[in-house]
Design a protein around this motif. Sequence first.
Motif, PDB file in Angstrom:
ATOM      1  N   LEU A  92       4.380  -6.369   2.271  1.00  0.00           N
ATOM      2  CA  LEU A  92       3.097  -5.628   1.866  1.00  0.00           C
ATOM      3  C   LEU A  92       1.862  -6.471   2.120  1.00  0.00           C
ATOM      4  O   LEU A  92       1.732  -7.860   2.190  1.00  0.00           O
ATOM      5  N   GLU A  96      -1.900  -3.805  -0.527  1.00  0.00           N
ATOM      6  CA  GLU A  96      -0.942  -3.352  -1.345  1.00  0.00           C
ATOM      7  C   GLU A  96      -0.282  -4.135  -2.395  1.00  0.00           C
ATOM      8  O   GLU A  96       0.220  -3.684  -3.706  1.00  0.00           O
ATOM      9  N   HIS A  97      -0.430  -5.265  -2.404  1.00  0.00           N
ATOM     10  CA  HIS A  97      -0.112  -6.120  -3.721  1.00  0.00           C
ATOM     11  C   HIS A  97      -0.747  -6.077  -4.611  1.00  0.00           C
ATOM     12  O   HIS A  97      -0.772  -5.981  -6.029  1.00  0.00           O
ATOM     13  N   PHE A 100      -0.256  -2.690  -6.224  1.00  0.00           N
ATOM     14  CA  PHE A 100       1.357  -2.807  -7.040  1.00  0.00           C
ATOM     15  C   PHE A 100       1.084  -3.567  -8.517  1.00  0.00           C
ATOM     16  O   PHE A 100       1.408  -3.010  -9.309  1.00  0.00           O
ATOM     17  N   THR A 103      -0.621  -1.273 -10.788  1.00  0.00           N
ATOM     18  CA  THR A 103       0.290  -0.406 -11.456  1.00  0.00           C
ATOM     19  C   THR A 103       1.068  -1.015 -12.568  1.00  0.00           C
ATOM     20  O   THR A 103       1.441  -0.427 -13.627  1.00  0.00           O
TER      21      THR A 103
END
Length: 245
Positions: A92, A96-97, A100, A103
């Motif tokens: 990732l 993207e981290h 993540f 979320t």
Amino acid sequence: MGISLRAENVFKKLRQTQALKGLSMSFAAHKIHGIIGPEGAGKTTFLRHLMGLLKPDEGKIVFTDDGQTLNFVDIRESVAYMPQTQSLYPELSIHEHLEFFRTLYKLPDSEYMERRKKLLEMARLEPFVDRLASQLSGGMYKKLGLICALLSSPRVLLLDEPTNGVDPLSRRDFWELLYELRGHEDITILVTTSYMDEALKCEEVHLLFDGKMLLEGPPQDILQERKSKNFDQVFLQYDSSLESV
């Protein structure tokens, strides 16, 4: 006022090893605390107690805010933990981290975007948001782990050996980032390290040896008290005295 922590006479046995032996320490709010000790001193075990991942066999961990005792269940989401072992996903990217963890923490769009911008600028990672974690240098990888932990705006930050295996320049950058963070946010920071020179980078140090607390206080005060030039000498004093018992 900020969250303070203290350990009161904590004992913990892990299999056949008595990891903590009546450990008592106090951590004032709004400061950078260093838990300093050699390998096997009990640093990671102690940090896991503070995070609630382990429970003491005896003794207790107490969190307070303005003198009022807090229930850890109520403040669990205000405590962030960055483990010593690699906890990021190599496939990732930085972007993207962050998505993540956004979320995971269920952050609203406006809060996330503001927090993301601030943390990327602070860590100087904005130009590299599309780079995979596996392609980051050791220092950049550690900073990514740190900003992921900070995304939820914690009031207590627990860092387990965050500079272990990192080159001296990246270590310096990491500490500068911690001080910038402490200067801008309502946060109490605890850092474990076996690098004795890093004791001088902390506002308060807590010396841990063989599962017991030796000394705690401002680093320069301890050096003066023990008539030592550095913390290697301080630990050698205790090591020698224990071996002679």
